[in-house]
Write an enzyme that holds these catalytic residues in place. Structure first.
Site, mmCIF file in Angstrom:
data_model
loop_
_atom_site.group_PDB
_atom_site.id
_atom_site.type_symbol
_atom_site.label_atom_id
_atom_site.label_comp_id
_atom_site.label_asym_id
_atom_site.label_seq_id
_atom_site.Cartn_x
_atom_site.Cartn_y
_atom_site.Cartn_z
ATOM 1 N N GLU A 244 30.504 95.117 -1.216
ATOM 2 C CA GLU A 244 31.904 94.409 -1.843
ATOM 3 C C GLU A 244 32.466 94.681 -2.167
ATOM 4 O O GLU A 244 32.552 95.865 -2.793
ATOM 5 C CB GLU A 244 30.636 93.447 -3.045
ATOM 6 N N LYS A 246 34.435 96.383 -5.507
ATOM 7 C CA LYS A 246 33.979 96.293 -6.705
ATOM 8 C C LYS A 246 35.224 95.807 -7.811
ATOM 9 O O LYS A 246 36.866 95.846 -7.777
ATOM 10 C CB LYS A 246 34.189 97.547 -7.439
ATOM 11 N N ARG A 251 31.603 92.005 -16.686
ATOM 12 C CA ARG A 251 30.366 90.261 -16.163
ATOM 13 C C ARG A 251 29.725 89.968 -17.635
ATOM 14 O O ARG A 251 30.400 90.114 -18.438
ATOM 15 C CB ARG A 251 29.477 92.182 -16.350
ATOM 16 N N ARG A 266 27.840 92.168 -20.743
ATOM 17 C CA ARG A 266 27.599 92.924 -20.310
ATOM 18 C C ARG A 266 26.201 93.810 -21.555
ATOM 19 O O ARG A 266 25.738 94.388 -21.878
ATOM 20 C CB ARG A 266 28.525 94.119 -20.037
ATOM 21 N N GLU A 296 31.042 88.901 -11.468
ATOM 22 C CA GLU A 296 31.875 89.521 -12.276
ATOM 23 C C GLU A 296 33.509 88.146 -12.638
ATOM 24 O O GLU A 296 33.254 87.478 -11.811
ATOM 25 C CB GLU A 296 32.799 90.757 -11.673
ATOM 26 N N PHE A 337 27.659 87.325 -7.893
ATOM 27 C CA PHE A 337 26.888 87.956 -6.685
ATOM 28 C C PHE A 337 25.164 88.623 -6.714
ATOM 29 O O PHE A 337 25.018 89.080 -5.715
ATOM 30 C CB PHE A 337 27.601 89.919 -6.952
ATOM 31 N N LYS A 419 28.149 102.415 -6.680
ATOM 32 C CA LYS A 419 29.504 102.176 -6.608
ATOM 33 C C LYS A 419 30.872 103.357 -6.005
ATOM 34 O O LYS A 419 29.994 104.557 -6.344
ATOM 35 C CB LYS A 419 30.375 102.226 -8.263
HETATM 36 P P1 ATP Z 1 32.011 100.289 -14.618
HETATM 37 O O1 ATP Z 1 32.158 100.818 -16.496
HETATM 38 O O2 ATP Z 1 32.952 100.999 -13.984
HETATM 39 O O3 ATP Z 1 32.192 99.212 -14.398
HETATM 40 P P2 ATP Z 1 29.200 99.774 -15.528
HETATM 41 O O4 ATP Z 1 29.263 101.012 -16.455
HETATM 42 O O5 ATP Z 1 29.589 98.190 -16.142
HETATM 43 O O6 ATP Z 1 30.411 100.457 -14.749
HETATM 44 P P3 ATP Z 1 27.377 99.648 -13.223
HETATM 45 O O7 ATP Z 1 26.994 99.959 -12.794
HETATM 46 O O8 ATP Z 1 28.583 101.633 -13.101
HETATM 47 O O9 ATP Z 1 28.427 99.346 -14.585
HETATM 48 O O10 ATP Z 1 29.563 99.312 -12.491
HETATM 49 C C1 ATP Z 1 29.064 97.974 -12.112
HETATM 50 C C2 ATP Z 1 29.949 97.147 -12.883
HETATM 51 O O11 ATP Z 1 31.004 96.881 -11.847
HETATM 52 C C3 ATP Z 1 28.797 96.305 -13.283
HETATM 53 O O12 ATP Z 1 28.413 96.226 -14.077
HETATM 54 C C4 ATP Z 1 30.208 94.790 -13.305
HETATM 55 O O13 ATP Z 1 30.377 94.517 -13.985
HETATM 56 C C5 ATP Z 1 31.194 95.081 -12.001
HETATM 57 N N1 ATP Z 1 31.423 94.988 -10.568
HETATM 58 C C6 ATP Z 1 32.508 94.178 -9.784
HETATM 59 N N2 ATP Z 1 32.258 93.738 -9.064
HETATM 60 C C7 ATP Z 1 31.277 93.725 -8.717
HETATM 61 C C8 ATP Z 1 30.660 93.199 -7.847
HETATM 62 N N3 ATP Z 1 30.970 92.699 -6.746
HETATM 63 N N4 ATP Z 1 28.739 93.472 -7.710
HETATM 64 C C9 ATP Z 1 28.616 93.937 -9.064
HETATM 65 N N5 ATP Z 1 29.346 94.896 -9.732
HETATM 66 C C10 ATP Z 1 30.767 94.668 -10.143
#
Ligand code: ATP
Length: 563
Positions: A244, A246, A251, A266, A296, A337, A419
């Protein structure tokens, strides 16, 4: 239960840095705590008075604590202030002054845990004119009946700076040890309840197997690990995998029950009021009596209908006024998602491909309002690579890659999600110290010591950052602004260096992760650059871990820094 008993535990915990010792101390204590005090005791051990997702904030400033100490000790406000600037810690000031007073007047003190938590909770609920004095007297009342040590910990709890260091992992293991239940069952319950207080209580009552998702109450979110390329993602997640985009938004966990829709960030903060258009879209477009969705939200420019980076819409998360106008100017589109709960049943334990099928059935897309994320399920490296290139060409951050058979498992190392970004992703780190600058920056803290965390929540330094912080407000976050945030958090001084309570989470970019004996983590960031403040999105518990940094050290080859 007497508050002094909890204070005795704090004092023992302060004396050890060893995880096993801390776990044994807390476990023994939890065994002895009467049922009616368990939830409160666990909150207080974590330095909170509410469940972690509760929107209420204590919001009691150092200035007000100073007044409460003045009222309780009879020492003049000027003298309290003087001691504060000398010791740099209001907890110690309270301890000194209150200790003296109780010794000289021989006041018998019988503070209970219930009384302490009740008074501190009231600070968060009193609002409006004339409540400041009432709040000061609530704290002064506690201090007046305190012993010297009690005064120190009450002050720190009120200021939300407990510093005893009970990370979630220690709490989890202690509850398991105290009750004889497995660590996995405790963790599972904590993922669902997002509240170790309630977990401890239910574990003690033998009711942990009754824990289930409940729309309206947030749960922990599923997280991912970084990979260096598409091939590695197949190795981690098997073939085929689900790809998917990113998206660069934020979130949202969305709940519906009894026709009421609730949105959590989040950090599990309730932001329902801030996003009326999202509530409206979900009500219109998602079929079901009750559900929990993972999404998201992406900002877009209403004129050009093109996506905006997260930075431009982050102001909506905190906004308390003119919400409707701001929603018109900076609308968001919801990209759904995942689904974790549907019509009275959990979906966490069914595989992703089935959850996704359900999701596509219940969401009817509305352009620029709500849709399910675009996806590609493939076992073909070339196809996956092309999808990645397309995602980047559209301005997305990269790809999220998901194991098609994976259950919904909160946490980072569960292996269900990866990711992939073309750049070395910036790290979220916490400022633990700083130093004053030179010349025209002599009055400002201008170089910041940044740290990640290990599994036990210990903070480990990874370098110093200064580049990227601005001189002028128009350009971004300034040295002056950071100094203002950090000064009240100073806990000690050594020459021009200060140590601060770890609270300020920042995003830091860098060119490379290097091994380094200089810093406690064993790693250093090469050319670190401050990107932005992340205090609104991430708590200290959410910063990147040493394991994340080790992973990046191994996958960094061929990736561009985003300085
Ligand atoms: P980051 O700072 O890279 O956004 P994070 O610490 O919030 O990361 P991670 O698990 O590292 O969390 O990365 C996933 C994040 O990416 C999710 O928390 C979400 O906010 C975002 N995201 C964007 N697109 C998607 C998607 N298609 N599916 C899931 N998460 C997604």
């Amino acid at each position: 239960m007497q508050y002094q008993r909890l204070v005795d535990l704090y004092l023992k915990l302060e004396k050890t840095t060893k995880r096993l010792e801390k776990t044994a101390l807390v476990a023994q204590f939890l065994k002895e705590v009467p049922a009616e005090d368990v939830v409160d005791v666990v909150y207080l051990l974590q330095g909170h008075v509410f469940a972690p997702w509760d929107a209420r904030k204590i919001g009691f400033s150092s200035r007000l604590v100073l007044k409460a100490i003045h009222v309780a000790s009879g020492t003049s406000a000027e003298k309290v202030e003087q001691l504060w600037s000398k010791q740099g810690d209001l907890g110690l000031v309270a301890s000194d002054l209150i200790g003296k007073k109780t010794q000289s007047t021989l006041v018998s003190h019988a503070l209970t845990v219930k009384k302490v938590i009740a008074n501190i909770r009231k600070l968060a609920t009193l609002e409006g004119a004339g409540t400041v004095d009432r709040k000061i007297s609530l704290v002064a009342e506690l201090l007046t009946s305190s012993s010297s040590d009690e005064a120190r910990f009450i002050t720190r709890t009120v200021l939300e700076e407990l510093r005893v260091g009970i990370a979630a992992g220690i709490l989890r293991d202690s509850i398991a040890q105290a009750t004889g239940l497995s660590v996995e069952s405790i963790e599972h319950a904590a993922d669902i309840l997002a509240d170790y207080g309630t977990v401890a209580q239910l574990a003690k009552e033998g009711k942990l197997d009754k824990v289930s998702l409940e729309p309206g109450r947030p749960m922990q979110m599923m997280l991912s690990i970084p990979v260096k390329d598409v091939t590695q993602s197949f190795e981690e997640l098997d073939k085929p995998a689900q790809f998917e985009y990113k998206l660069d938004g934020f979130r949202l966990q969305i709940h519906k029950k009894n026709n009421q829709i609730t949105l959590f960030t989040r950090r599990l903060e309730n932001v329902t009021k801030q996003f009326p258009e999202v509530v409206d879209s979900v009500a219109r477009a998602v079929r079901g009596e009750s559900f929990i969705l993972d999404c998201e939200a992406i900002g877009f420019d209403p004129k050009t209908q093109t996506p905006l980076p997260f930075q431009s819409i982050s102001q909506r998360i905190k906004r308390k006024y003119d919400i409707e106008q701001l929603a018109k100017r900076l609308p968001v589109e919801l990209n759904v998602f995942d689904v974790m709960y549907y019509n009275g049943k959990t979906c966490m334990d069914i595989p992703l491909h089935e959850r996704r099928k359900l999701l596509d059935k219940i969401v009817t897309p509305i352009p620029l309002k709500i849709k399910t994320t675009e996806k590609l399920v493939t076992d073909n490296i070339k196809e996956a690579q092309a999808f990645y290139d397309k995602s980047l060409a559209k301005g997305n951050e990269g790809l999220m890659i998901k194991k098609v058979t994976s259950l919904y498992q909160p946490g980072r190392y569960v292996g269900g999600w990866c990711k992939l970004k073309p750049v070395l992703e910036p790290l979220d780190l916490v400022i633990v110290g700083a130093s004053y600058g030179e010349g025209k920056r002599a009055a400002a803290l201008s170089s910041y010591v940044i740290a990640c965390q290990d599994e036990e929540g210990n903070l480990l330094e990874v370098g110093r950052v200064s580049t990227g912080v601005k001189e002028k407000e128009e350009e971004g976050v300034t040295f002056e602004a950071l100094t203002k945030l950090l000064k009240p958090l100073i806990t000690g001084t050594k020459g021009r260096e200060v140590f601060v309570t770890p609270k300020i989470v920042v995003e830091v970019a860098y060119e490379e992760v290097q091994k380094s004996p200089t810093y406690g983590s064993g790693y250093a960031l090469r050319f670190p650059r401050f990107k932005r403040l992340r205090v609104d999105e991430k708590k200290v518990e959410d910063i990147n871990s040493l394991a994340d940094i080790e992973r990046i050290f191994h996958v960094q080859k061929g990736k561009k820094p985003i300085l």
